[in-house]
Structure formats: structure tokens, C-alpha cells
Design an enzyme around this catalytic site. Structure first.
Site, PDB file in Angstrom:
ATOM      1  N   GLY A  28       2.361   2.825  10.736  1.00 48.50           N
ATOM      2  CA  GLY A  28       3.288   3.929  10.555  1.00 48.50           C
ATOM      3  C   GLY A  28       3.958   4.382  11.841  1.00 48.50           C
ATOM      4  O   GLY A  28       4.576   5.445  11.881  1.00 48.50           O
ATOM      5  N   GLU A  45      -5.455  -4.562  10.647  1.00 49.39           N
ATOM      6  CA  GLU A  45      -4.447  -3.515  10.829  1.00 49.39           C
ATOM      7  C   GLU A  45      -4.772  -2.730  12.098  1.00 49.39           C
ATOM      8  O   GLU A  45      -5.616  -1.824  12.074  1.00 49.39           O
ATOM      9  CB  GLU A  45      -4.450  -2.542   9.648  1.00 49.39           C
ATOM     10  CG  GLU A  45      -4.103  -3.176   8.322  1.00 49.39           C
ATOM     11  CD  GLU A  45      -3.516  -2.160   7.349  1.00 49.39           C
ATOM     12  OE1 GLU A  45      -2.391  -2.399   6.885  1.00 49.39           O
ATOM     13  OE2 GLU A  45      -4.166  -1.134   7.061  1.00 49.39           O
ATOM     14  N   ASN A  57       0.874  -1.169   0.000  1.00 47.85           N
ATOM     15  CA  ASN A  57       0.000   0.000   0.000  1.00 47.85           C
ATOM     16  C   ASN A  57       0.913   1.221   0.000  1.00 47.85           C
ATOM     17  O   ASN A  57       1.433   1.602   1.046  1.00 47.85           O
ATOM     18  CB  ASN A  57      -0.918  -0.010   1.226  1.00 47.85           C
ATOM     19  CG  ASN A  57      -1.769   1.239   1.292  1.00 47.85           C
ATOM     20  OD1 ASN A  57      -1.799   2.035   0.347  1.00 47.85           O
ATOM     21  ND2 ASN A  57      -2.461   1.421   2.413  1.00 47.85           N
ATOM     22  N   TRP A  58       1.079   1.791  -1.173  1.00 45.70           N
ATOM     23  CA  TRP A  58       1.980   2.948  -1.283  1.00 45.70           C
ATOM     24  C   TRP A  58       1.386   4.210  -0.663  1.00 45.70           C
ATOM     25  O   TRP A  58       2.070   5.215  -0.526  1.00 45.70           O
ATOM     26  CB  TRP A  58       2.297   3.221  -2.765  1.00 45.70           C
ATOM     27  CG  TRP A  58       3.277   2.268  -3.377  1.00 45.70           C
ATOM     28  CD1 TRP A  58       3.924   1.225  -2.771  1.00 45.70           C
ATOM     29  CD2 TRP A  58       3.754   2.293  -4.734  1.00 45.70           C
ATOM     30  NE1 TRP A  58       4.754   0.588  -3.654  1.00 45.70           N
ATOM     31  CE2 TRP A  58       4.670   1.233  -4.869  1.00 45.70           C
ATOM     32  CE3 TRP A  58       3.485   3.100  -5.844  1.00 45.70           C
ATOM     33  CZ2 TRP A  58       5.330   0.961  -6.076  1.00 45.70           C
ATOM     34  CZ3 TRP A  58       4.140   2.825  -7.050  1.00 45.70           C
ATOM     35  CH2 TRP A  58       5.049   1.777  -7.161  1.00 45.70           C
ATOM     36  N   LYS A  59       0.093   4.169  -0.343  1.00 42.16           N
ATOM     37  CA  LYS A  59      -0.588   5.368   0.182  1.00 42.16           C
ATOM     38  C   LYS A  59      -0.357   6.530  -0.794  1.00 42.16           C
ATOM     39  O   LYS A  59      -0.277   6.314  -1.995  1.00 42.16           O
ATOM     40  CB  LYS A  59      -0.147   5.667   1.606  1.00 42.16           C
ATOM     41  CG  LYS A  59      -0.303   4.420   2.505  1.00 42.16           C
ATOM     42  CD  LYS A  59      -0.164   4.680   3.966  1.00 42.16           C
ATOM     43  CE  LYS A  59      -0.364   3.358   4.722  1.00 42.16           C
ATOM     44  NZ  LYS A  59      -0.333   3.501   6.174  1.00 42.16           N
ATOM     45  N   GLU A  72      -7.118   4.891   7.475  1.00 38.62           N
ATOM     46  CA  GLU A  72      -6.942   6.310   7.126  1.00 38.62           C
ATOM     47  C   GLU A  72      -8.185   6.854   6.424  1.00 38.62           C
ATOM     48  O   GLU A  72      -8.544   8.017   6.604  1.00 38.62           O
ATOM     49  CB  GLU A  72      -5.671   6.469   6.280  1.00 38.62           C
ATOM     50  CG  GLU A  72      -4.426   6.313   7.156  1.00 38.62           C
ATOM     51  CD  GLU A  72      -3.219   5.717   6.470  1.00 38.62           C
ATOM     52  OE1 GLU A  72      -3.147   5.732   5.227  1.00 38.62           O
ATOM     53  OE2 GLU A  72      -2.325   5.222   7.203  1.00 38.62           O
ATOM     54  N   SER A 110       3.372  -1.621  10.465  1.00 37.26           N
ATOM     55  CA  SER A 110       4.818  -1.622  10.707  1.00 37.26           C
ATOM     56  C   SER A 110       5.477  -2.971  10.411  1.00 37.26           C
ATOM     57  O   SER A 110       6.416  -3.383  11.100  1.00 37.26           O
ATOM     58  CB  SER A 110       5.134  -1.160  12.134  1.00 37.26           C
ATOM     59  OG  SER A 110       4.711   0.188  12.320  1.00 37.26           O
ATOM     60  N   GLY A 170       2.801  -0.881   4.323  1.00 35.56           N
ATOM     61  CA  GLY A 170       2.841   0.534   3.994  1.00 35.56           C
ATOM     62  C   GLY A 170       4.268   0.988   3.722  1.00 35.56           C
ATOM     63  O   GLY A 170       4.830   0.753   2.653  1.00 35.56           O
ATOM     64  N   GLY A 171       4.873   1.645   4.701  1.00 33.25           N
ATOM     65  CA  GLY A 171       6.180   2.287   4.520  1.00 33.25           C
ATOM     66  C   GLY A 171       7.234   1.399   3.865  1.00 33.25           C
ATOM     67  O   GLY A 171       7.927   1.836   2.942  1.00 33.25           O
ATOM     68  N   HIS A 189      -9.617   1.183   4.603  1.00 31.83           N
ATOM     69  CA  HIS A 189      -8.371   1.448   5.321  1.00 31.83           C
ATOM     70  C   HIS A 189      -8.649   2.419   6.462  1.00 31.83           C
ATOM     71  O   HIS A 189      -9.476   3.326   6.337  1.00 31.83           O
ATOM     72  CB  HIS A 189      -7.323   2.031   4.364  1.00 31.83           C
ATOM     73  CG  HIS A 189      -5.965   2.033   4.987  1.00 31.83           C
ATOM     74  ND1 HIS A 189      -5.560   3.022   5.854  1.00 31.83           N
ATOM     75  CD2 HIS A 189      -4.930   1.156   4.905  1.00 31.83           C
ATOM     76  CE1 HIS A 189      -4.327   2.738   6.273  1.00 31.83           C
ATOM     77  NE2 HIS A 189      -3.929   1.616   5.708  1.00 31.83           N
TER      78      HIS A 189
HETATM   79  P1  13P Z   1       2.908   0.790   7.690  1.00 29.54           P
HETATM   80  O1  13P Z   1       3.439  -0.518   7.146  1.00 29.54           O
HETATM   81  O2  13P Z   1       3.621   1.989   7.176  1.00 29.54           O
HETATM   82  O3  13P Z   1       2.772   0.754   9.182  1.00 29.54           O
HETATM   83  O4  13P Z   1       1.410   0.921   7.119  1.00 29.54           O
HETATM   84  C1  13P Z   1       0.531  -0.139   7.258  1.00 29.54           C
HETATM   85  C2  13P Z   1      -0.674   0.147   6.458  1.00 29.54           C
HETATM   86  O5  13P Z   1      -1.468   1.014   6.774  1.00 29.54           O
HETATM   87  C3  13P Z   1      -0.879  -0.628   5.223  1.00 29.54           C
HETATM   88  O6  13P Z   1      -2.153  -0.433   4.714  1.00 29.54           O
END
Ligand code: 13P
Length: 255
Positions: free
Chosen positions: A174, A168, A11-13, A98, A213, A234-235, A96
Site C-alpha cells: 500500500g 509480501e 485481496n480486496w481487504k 495486517e 504495490s 491489494g489496491g 497477512h
Molecule cells: P497493495 O497491492 O495495495 O500494496 O497490497 C498488497 C497486499 O497486502 C495484498 O495482500
């Protein structure tokens, strides 16, 4: 009943650029010959067609990060499932945390999006998870159970065999604060039990991913848990080498 093949989704966001993505794709293609897992790369809308071209010949498929619950019409700024399919998408993240927190997406709206995704021929990755305040109040299971129940009521458990569920915990996203493997497995086990109560066959087949994470250093011990079938990353997914390492951290299929 087929074993669950591990799935790792990036997930590149809201990150990326044409140039940076080309670099990522070149590195990914070089290392993606024998991924241990199924793989999805979820990018912002403007880059989906770039990924469609760039991931050809690799085992990875293209994902989006959201879609409209509507079919067409006067919804400025929104995108339909059919449009995503049109630009090569096979997967879409829905619900998600977010989007729930920053765009006010309710459980009902998330369920409607999951239904719309399936209807459009997309595989939804349905995200659920509790906030830190909810965990500290001892409400984790109640929150996650309700989030999943609303989706199950809308689409049924068997439909999710085409997609996945991602647990999640919001406090782990994050933050560098990963759930321990035991903490994650406890919730994943409860999710599997809830699926089994609805449809035992689906419970054995639906992939339940962990997100929050996940890094190359902690992926293997998370993915080794009985009810963890891969991850939503994510990251760490922004670095092709790290995403490849996480894909390689999956054990053999379970179920
Ligand atoms: P991180 O891996 O950056 O914690 O993000 C997780 C996430 O929200 C994937 O959708």
C-alpha cells in the site's frame, strides 16, 4: 513434476459493497474469458456468497481473508473454514501482515490457521514478509525463514502444493514502493531453497506469489522472475480492468 501454473489473487481487504461488487464482477466477467493465470478473488465475509454466484462461469475462484484456527464454539465474531467452504470459498489468506500487526497474530497462530484451512478443505495463501525496520537491520532472510519454518513444521511442505505462499514485504504494501524484481527474486529464491530442504518435489510445485504495490505497469517484470509464480494484489485489484491486466502479465508456467 508438474509445472507451476501462475496464480494471481485479489485481496480486496476491507473494501466493497453489493453495488460496487456487482459492477466489478460485470467488468471482470467481460474480460475473464482467457485469463493467463489461475485467479482468486478474496473479499470480506459478507460478500463471499455474492462472489460465489458472480464468478460462476469464470476461471476465478472465491477466497476469504482469514479464518478461525478453531473448529466451532464460543468464538464471537470468528468464522470457521467449514463455513467458508459452505459459501463457496476455495481459498483463504492466512497470516497477512495486517492481521499479524493489527490483530497480534503470531507465527504459531498463523500456522494453526494454515493447518485448519487445509483440514477444512481450503487452499491457504500463507503470507510472510519483513517490516522496513527488519529489512534495514539486515534481518529479512531470518524473519522470513522463521515465519515459513513454523508453518512447515505444522503442515509440511507438500500440503502447501494445494495452496500458495505469498511473500509480501510489509514496507511495499500500500506504499507504492514495490520491491525491485531482483529484491523480490532474492527472497523468493531463498523461500524455494527452504522448501527444497524440506521436500524437493514440493519446492518445484508450490507457488510463491509476490505482493506489495503490484500494478499493471510493474507486474510483468516481477512475474518474469524465476521463483515468482504470480501475485497477491491489494489496491490494484479493486479495479477489475487492472486486476485483469495483472492476470494477463504472467509468463508461461515455470518449474
Ligand atoms: P497493495 O497491492 O495495495 O500494496 O497490497 C498488497 C497486499 O497486502 C495484498 O495482500
Amino acid at each position: 513434476m508438474s509445472a507451476r501454473r501462475p496464480l494471481v489473487a485479489a485481496n480486496w481487504k476491507m473494501n466493497g459493497s453489493i453495488a460496487a461488487n456487482e459492477q466489478w464482477l460485470a467488468e471482470f466477467r467481460a474480460g475473464a474469458k482467457n485469463l493467463g493465470s489461475d485467479a482468486v478473488v478474496s473479499a470480506p465475509y459478507p460478500y463471499l456468497a455474492q462472489l460465489w454466484v458472480g464468478l460462476k462461469g469464470t476461471p476465478a475462484e472465491v477466497g476469504a481473508q482469514d479464518l478461525s484456527e478453531h473448529r466451532a464454539g464460543a468464538y464471537t465474531g470468528d468464522v470457521t473454514g467449514e463455513m467458508l467452504v459452505d459459501v463457496g470459498c476455495r481459498w483463504v489468506i492466512v497470516g497477512h501482515s495486517e492481521r499479524r500487526a493489527l490483530h497480534g497474530e503470531s507465527n504459531e497462530r498463523v500456522a494453526a490457521k494454515a493447518a485448519r484451512a487445509l483440514d477444512a478443505g481450503l487452499r491457504p495463501i500463507v503470507c510472510i514478509g519483513e517490516t522496513l525496520a527488519e529489512r534495514e537491520a539486515g534481518r529479512t532472510h531470518e524473519v522470513v525463514r522463521t515465519q515459513l519454518a513454523v508453518v512447515l513444521a505444522a503442515v509440511g511442505a507438500a500440503a502447501l502444493e494445494r495452496g500458495a505462499i505469498a511473500y509480501e514485504p510489509v514496507w511495499a504494501i500500500g506504499t507504492g514502493r514495490t520491491a525491485t524484481p531482483a529484491q523480490a527474486q532474492e527472497v523468493h529464491g531463498a523461500i524455494r531453497a527452504q522448501l527444497a530442504a524440506a521436500d524437493p518435489g514440493a519446492a518445484r510445485a508450490v507457488r510463491v506469489l509476490y505482493g506489495g504495490s503490484v500494478k499493471p505497469a510493474n507486474a510483468a517484470e516481477l512475474f518474469a522472475q524465476l521463483d515468482i509464480d504470480g501475485g497477491l494484489i491489494g489496491g490494484a485489484s479493486l479495479i477489475a480492468r487492472d486486476f485483469l491486466a495483472i492476470c494477463a502479465a504472467v509468463p508461461r508456467p515455470k518449474g
